[in-house]
Scaffold this active site. Structure first.
Site, mmCIF file in Angstrom:
data_model
loop_
_atom_site.group_PDB
_atom_site.id
_atom_site.type_symbol
_atom_site.label_atom_id
_atom_site.label_comp_id
_atom_site.label_asym_id
_atom_site.label_seq_id
_atom_site.Cartn_x
_atom_site.Cartn_y
_atom_site.Cartn_z
ATOM 1 C CD GLU A 175 -6.616 7.361 -63.912
ATOM 2 O OE1 GLU A 175 -6.535 6.385 -63.141
ATOM 3 O OE2 GLU A 175 -7.296 8.347 -63.673
ATOM 4 C CB SER A 190 -14.611 12.214 -59.627
ATOM 5 O OG SER A 190 -15.155 11.418 -60.635
ATOM 6 C CB SER A 245 -4.487 14.010 -61.714
ATOM 7 O OG SER A 245 -4.749 12.928 -60.872
ATOM 8 N NE ARG A 295 -1.823 12.726 -58.873
ATOM 9 C CZ ARG A 295 -2.045 13.409 -57.773
ATOM 10 N NH1 ARG A 295 -1.053 13.664 -56.943
ATOM 11 N NH2 ARG A 295 -3.250 13.863 -57.494
#
EC number: 2.7.1.33
Lengths: 397, 773
Positions: free
Chosen positions: A165, A219, A222, A234
């Site tokens: 992703e 939703s 990140s 991340r």
């Protein structure tokens, strides 16, 4: 306390799904050489929305046209001649990228979205339109690529090629920024975001993209620190995202669409709902240098029965929007400081038609960082994952 | 950001009940001597602070005009005891619900005598609302103090003065509270105050702190949004709803997005991807419990995340949480702790404070009392009067809960002298005085609580007997019994009520309770008598020691120390050995001692050491009066002096059981000096120094010792520490590491403890330790 709560064993920590498996998962199986066979799709199946990008070749030769199987033609016609699909699918016509050259082919890139809960219908459509006969590979990213993998296979006879992703997100952003927006700039920022008279949306040239803090608000949220095309990590994430805004709005106002929630918010007054610094201190809290207009307690006024009764649904929607947005801004700012990065790009579908949130992010970042941090936005806010998936299909780069 | 107190009790803030359930004079104590008031008014709880002077009786010892002269001839005691009134300073903190405000103010006005008091320091969000009422009722001028400044001043104060103030909360352990020993340097730290909003403050020194950030998502969000979503109006009820709910019905979890695949990805599907993500639909109903739970997680996680980001940015690893959102609620402490652990990967500690609710009031008080320089003193929590940490879980202990819902007290006594670390501690930050943590060790806890319960009758008798001329002694002793008994019962149910439960804290609590009812020194007469008897034997004991060869003498001296330590009126097993013939008793005691090898026996190493050069200076912590100090310790001191070692003899500042006090030690030394030239010249030449420990405990906390002692230890370059007795060398300090040689010796006079240590009653501990290089 022990035993009193049925949930003691549950782990209950927020996370946005995407980051959880990023650094240690690499896909060895690449799409086979059939990849350049049409149709070219990129799919990003999120928690709330499915994002689909479709490349419509405009340079189809007569020979090709003749060879084009019926099902392929029908898909192309169906997608490009409609702007809405069923009751929930929408093509964002204004985002269409025209005359794009991709893998030596010229064409238009279309941006389509529909709610994740309509995924079964989408798969059914694939079956009805006999997608599997095209021997195409569906490159998909997002958590739903796992959730629906089996359905694609058993119902649609389609093999999903699952993609990381975050890889897709970053690839998509860099690519889209490089091709621009039909001659205009992809990236923009706000000048005088707090001033409704003077506020201006201005193009931003992301010529030095690195390092970059990338805040993807779907939703959930990140946050990534990007140091180069292939070097990113991340940083963190929060469960207070677009889903929270919309979910709370549904509960508080009974609204049923994101657009409706935003529309209500645009008419509301959050200061009726939130307790501001000046509500407590009568003005600025000078000891700590806090301005009177700052929110001291989100929904703080709702502790009082009278004020609860006086607040309208619009006020509640506005307060929900402000609360979630400020919080994302605050976490993003702290991450930027910790990572020593000063340009922050906000993307994700929470920002779609959401000027209030964007201007607030722009203002909050600037104010609390004393001008050190710059909030940037991108026209194709929610589609980068899907674009990245498409690029992966074409193995670009 | 602003404090808005939450209802502390189930009765809630809306109640109109103005009756006070406890007699007010037991709550607002010492009002007649009260001065300097401060008040912290939250949304539903008020905290009042004042300073008072407490007059209580103390036993003073005084030499007769001709010391030592008559001792040999007759049966006169060596000194006289007089009971005198002494005045000490005390801080009172009372927490009550705002609904009692008027009744409380009336009571205070009616009992306030001191007219010097003109102002009252006020802080908290409600200070403004009640300003007029306070000014009208008390006729005091209200001075408003900044909320955060007060909080931080209060926080610094409790962190410095109250041992075991801070704790970690671990939901799955028993008990859930894990108390921290006081760090010698409390700065810098992060204070996260979760009131209606969140303030994050970095505290660098006593006076320097900085607001580094905050968040509007705080207790007010939980309360306000919770009230909107669930139609439940009270904060506590919302928390109760939350504790019954299942957030997974409302939140979008990772498994909802990934389907079953999260398992193959090796990650927990229970992680929340989007708070309230499932409620983004118009066609479903959600239960109040589930929404409240989801909201609680959302807010706690968010605060935890921000706290970690700020901690990281400022390089801090200690984060204290306070504010009404926390205020002892297990539900919120649990979620915050979880969040901090998750986001910091265990690198940041979430810490909570026992007296969190009082910080504002303490700070406001300190602001007003700056001219009294309260920060120059050391203060100690008075266990007798303080309510302790109440469990806020109604299931756990409903009666306790009800009480904390009405009135809660904290009292702190000003200690006569400032307390500091013993400079000889190897690592002050990791020093833990107590050997066994009874909060942790359930078996030991049961044993000791029962042991103290069983001993209570004897203590009551002793207390009555110590004041034969007092008409109300029996009555007061009975009150003492009830008070201590109820403390023991509280501790059975909530071992963590006053921090880590230890034998020391049980002993100290008993001393505080005795003082509370004016039994300052129940053993004074016993000690007087025993000191008199022992002094008579001193010369014959030293004569017989002097007749021994060097090596024989060393063993005899150590045995004498140990035998002397058998004589302990506090220990049941020996309490009736020697009414008549002390000399015989002393010999008898030596025979009772375990034969070598002792249970812990490094005597050979010690003897070897004695053959080497003398120590420069020995610091000796003495234990009991009478035989112990006179026939055990002094001959040992005499030998050290003879070897050329200087001696600092440290005795308790105040009485505890039959322990020798500093003032008694002065008289005893004087008497011995009159008989013994070695002691006499050493005293005259300052080679033998008598000092006080600053403590009134039968145990020993080396991190809270009299500053004068610490200075002397440094000046004289002490290189040997001798600690004797069960209380000081076994219950405490058994594992204490020092940076010089140390000798810990005791006779185990408790069968249960002896068995635990792997020995029998009267086993000997002789632990000689040399620090490793």
């Amino acid at each position: 306390m022990k035993g009193s709560s049925p949930n003691t064993k549950e782990e209950t920590v927020p996370a946005q799904y995407g980051w959880l498996w990023c650094p240690f998962r690499r896909y060895r199986t690449r799409p086979r050489n059939k990849s350049k066979v049409f149709p070219w799709f990129g799919l990003d199946i999120g928690g709330t929305l499915v994002k689909l990008v479709y490349f419509e070749p405009k340079d189809i030769t007569a020979e090709e046209e003749k060879e084009e199987v019926e099902s392929l033609k029908s898909i192309r016609k169906y997608l490009t001649s409609n702007v809405a699909y069923g009751s929930t699918g929408i093509r964002d016509v204004h985002l269409e990228l025209k005359d794009l050259t991709l893998c030596g082919r010229k064409g238009n890139l279309h941006f389509i979205r529909f709610p994740t809960h309509d995924m079964p219908a989408f798969i059914q459509m694939g079956k009805d339109k006999n997608f599997s006969s095209l021997h195409t590979v569906f490159c998909a990213t997002g958590g739903g690529s796992y959730k629906f993998e089996q359905d694609f296979l058993t119902i649609g006879d389609l093999q999903l090629h699952k993609l990381d992703e975050l890889d897709c997100l970053i690839k998509g952003i860099l690519y889209i920024d490089s091709v621009g927006f039909n001659g205009r700039s992809q990236c923009y920022y706000f000048e005088n975001p707090a001033d409704s008279e003077k506020c201006q949306k201005l193009p931003f040239d992301l010529k030095n993209p690195y390092p970059l803090l990338l805040v993807n608000i779907g939703s959930g949220v990140s946050i990534l620190a990007v140091y180069s095309k292939d070097n990113y990590k991340r940083v963190t994430g929060t469960s207070l995202g677009g889903g929270t805004f919309f979910g709370l709005c549904c509960l508080l106002t009974g609204c049923s669409t994101f657009e409706e929630a935003l529309e209500m918010a645009s008419r509301g007054d959050s200061t009726k709902v939130d307790k501001l610094v000046r509500d407590i201190y009568g003005g600025d809290y000078e000891r700590f240098g806090l301005p009177g207009w700052a929110v001291a307690s989100s929904f703080g006024n709702m502790m009082s029965k009278e004020k609860r009764e006086a607040a309208s649904k619009e006020d509640l929607a506005r307060a929900t929007l402000i609360t979630i947005t400020n919080n994302i801004g605050s976490i993003a700012r702290m991450c930027a400081l910790n990572e020593n990065i000063n340009q922050v790009v906000f993307v994700g579908n929470f920002l779609r038609v959401n000027t209030i949130a964007m201007r607030l992010l722009a203002y909050a970042l600037d104010y609390w960082s004393k001008g050190q941090l710059k909030a940037l936005f991108s026209e194709h806010e929610g589609y980068f994952g899907a674009v990245g998936a498409l690029l992966e299909l074409l193995k670009i780069p | 950001m602003a404090e808005r107190g939450a209802s502390g009790g189930g009765s809630g803030g809306d109640s109109l009940d103005k009756s006070i359930t406890l007699p007010p004079d037991e709550i607002f104590r010492n009002l007649e001597n009260a001065k300097r008031f401060a008040i912290d008014i939250g949304g539903s709880l008020t905290k009042l602070a004042y300073y008072s002077t407490v007059q209580h009786k103390v036993a003073k010892v005084r030499s007769f005009d001709h010391p030592g002269k008559d001792v040999e001839q007759d049966h006169e005691p060596p000194y006289e005891i007089s009971v005198q009134e002494e005045i000490t300073a005390r801080l009172h903190f009372i927490k009550f619900e705002n609904t009692y405000m008027e009744a409380c103010l009336d009571f205070i006005r009616d009992h306030l005598v001191n007219t010097e008091t003109k102002v009252i320091q006020a802080t908290g969000g409600g200070a403004y609302k009640f300003k007029d009422l306070i000014e009208e009722k008390l006729r005091l001028k209200v001075d408003k103090e900044d909320v955060m400044t007060c909080l931080i001043k209060g926080c610094n104060f409790v962190l410095k003065n109250i041992p075991h103030e801070a704790f970690m909360y671990q939901k799955d352990s028993d008990p859930e509270f894990r108390f921290q020993t006081n760090h010698p340097n409390i700065f810098p730290y992060l204070l996260v105050n979760i009131g209606s909003g969140v303030s994050i403050v970095k505290v660098e020194t006593e006076d320097r702190f900085e607001w580094i950030g905050g968040s509007s998502i705080g207790g007010g969000t939980f309360w306000g949004l919770g009230a909107l979503l669930t139609k439940t109006k009270k904060f506590d009820e919302l928390l109760q709803l939350a504790s019954r709910g299942r957030h997974a019905n409302v939140d979008m979890l990772v498994q909802d997005i990934y389907g079953g695949a999260h398992q193959t990805l090796g990650l927990s599907g229970n992680l929340i991807a989007s708070s309230f993500g499932k409620s983004a639909t118009a066609d479903r109903e959600f239960s109040k419990e589930d929404m409240a739970k989801s909201l609680l997680h959302m807010i706690s996680n968010d605060i935890g995340q921000l706290a970690c980001l700020y901690a990281k940015l400022h390089g801090l690893d200690r984060v204290y949480f306070g504010g009404f959102f926390i205020r002892g609620h297990p539900v919120t402490m649990r979620t915050i702790t979880y969040s901090i652990n998750f986001f910091s990967k265990g690198e940041v500690q979430a810490l909570f404070l026992r007296h969190e609710g009082y910080l504002g009031a303490i700070g406001a008080f300190l602001k007003g009392a700056e001219q009294d320089s309260p920060n120059q003193y050391s203060w100690g929590e008075n266990y007798a009067a303080s309510s302790g940490l109440m469990s806020t879980s109604p299931e756990l202990c409903p009666t306790q809960r009800a009480r904390s819902g009405t009135f809660d007290l904290l009292e702190m006594d000003r200690l006569e002298r400032p307390l500091v670390n013993l400079p000889l501690l190897l690592d002050p930050s990791s020093y833990v005085p107590d050997t066994v943590d009874l909060t942790d060790d359930a078996l030991a806890r049961q044993y000791w609580l029962t042991c103290f319960e069983e001993a209570l009758d004897g203590v009551v008798k002793r207390a009555v007997a110590s004041q034969p001329e007092s008409i109300d002694a029996a009555e007061r002793a009975e009150k003492f019994r009830q008070k201590y008994w109820s403390k023991l019962q509280t501790l059975r149910h909530q071992p963590f009520a006053y921090g880590t439960l230890t034998v020391r804290s049980l002993l100290d609590t008993r001393e505080h309770c005795l003082n509370e009812f004016n039994f300052p020194d129940p053993y004074s007469k016993v000690k007087q008598k025993e000191n008199g008897l022992a002094l008579k034997c001193f010369q014959s004991v030293t004569r017989s020691l002097d007749s021994l060869g060097w090596e024989e003498r060393q063993l005899a001296l150590v045995k004498g120390l140990l035998a002397g330590n058998v004589f302990d009126w506090g220990a049941k097993a020996v309490s009736d050995v020697l009414e008549s013939d002390p000399q015989f008793g002393f010999e008898e005691a030596k025979r009772k001692l375990q034969e070598r090898p002792w249970l812990v026996d490094s005597y050979t190493k010690w003897l070897q050491r004695l053959k080497g050069p003398p120590h420069k200076c020995a610091l000796i912590f003495a234990d009991n009066s009478g035989i112990d100090i006179i026939l055990g310790v002094f001959p040992f001191v005499r030998e050290l002096l003879f070897r050329g070692t200087e001696v600092i003899l440290a005795c308790n500042s105040g009485p505890a059981l039959n322990d020798v006090t500093y003032s008694e030690s002065l008289i005893v030394a004087e008497h011995i000096a009159a008989m013994d030239p070695i002691i006499c010249s050493a005293l005259r030449e300052d080679r033998l120094l008598l000092v006080q420990t600053g403590s009134s405990s039968p145990c020993l906390d080396l991190s809270r010792l009299d500053k004068g002692l610490a200075v002397l230890v440094r000046e004289r370059g002490a290189d040997l520490v001798v600690i004797e007795g069960m209380g000081r060398a076994i219950h405490t300090n058994y594992h204490a590491l020092l940076c010089c040689e140390s000798l810990k010796l005791a006779v185990v006079k408790n069968a249960w403890l002896a068995e635990r240590l792997g020995g029998q009653l009267f086993s000997v501990i002789f632990k000689y330790e040399v620090p490793t290089e």
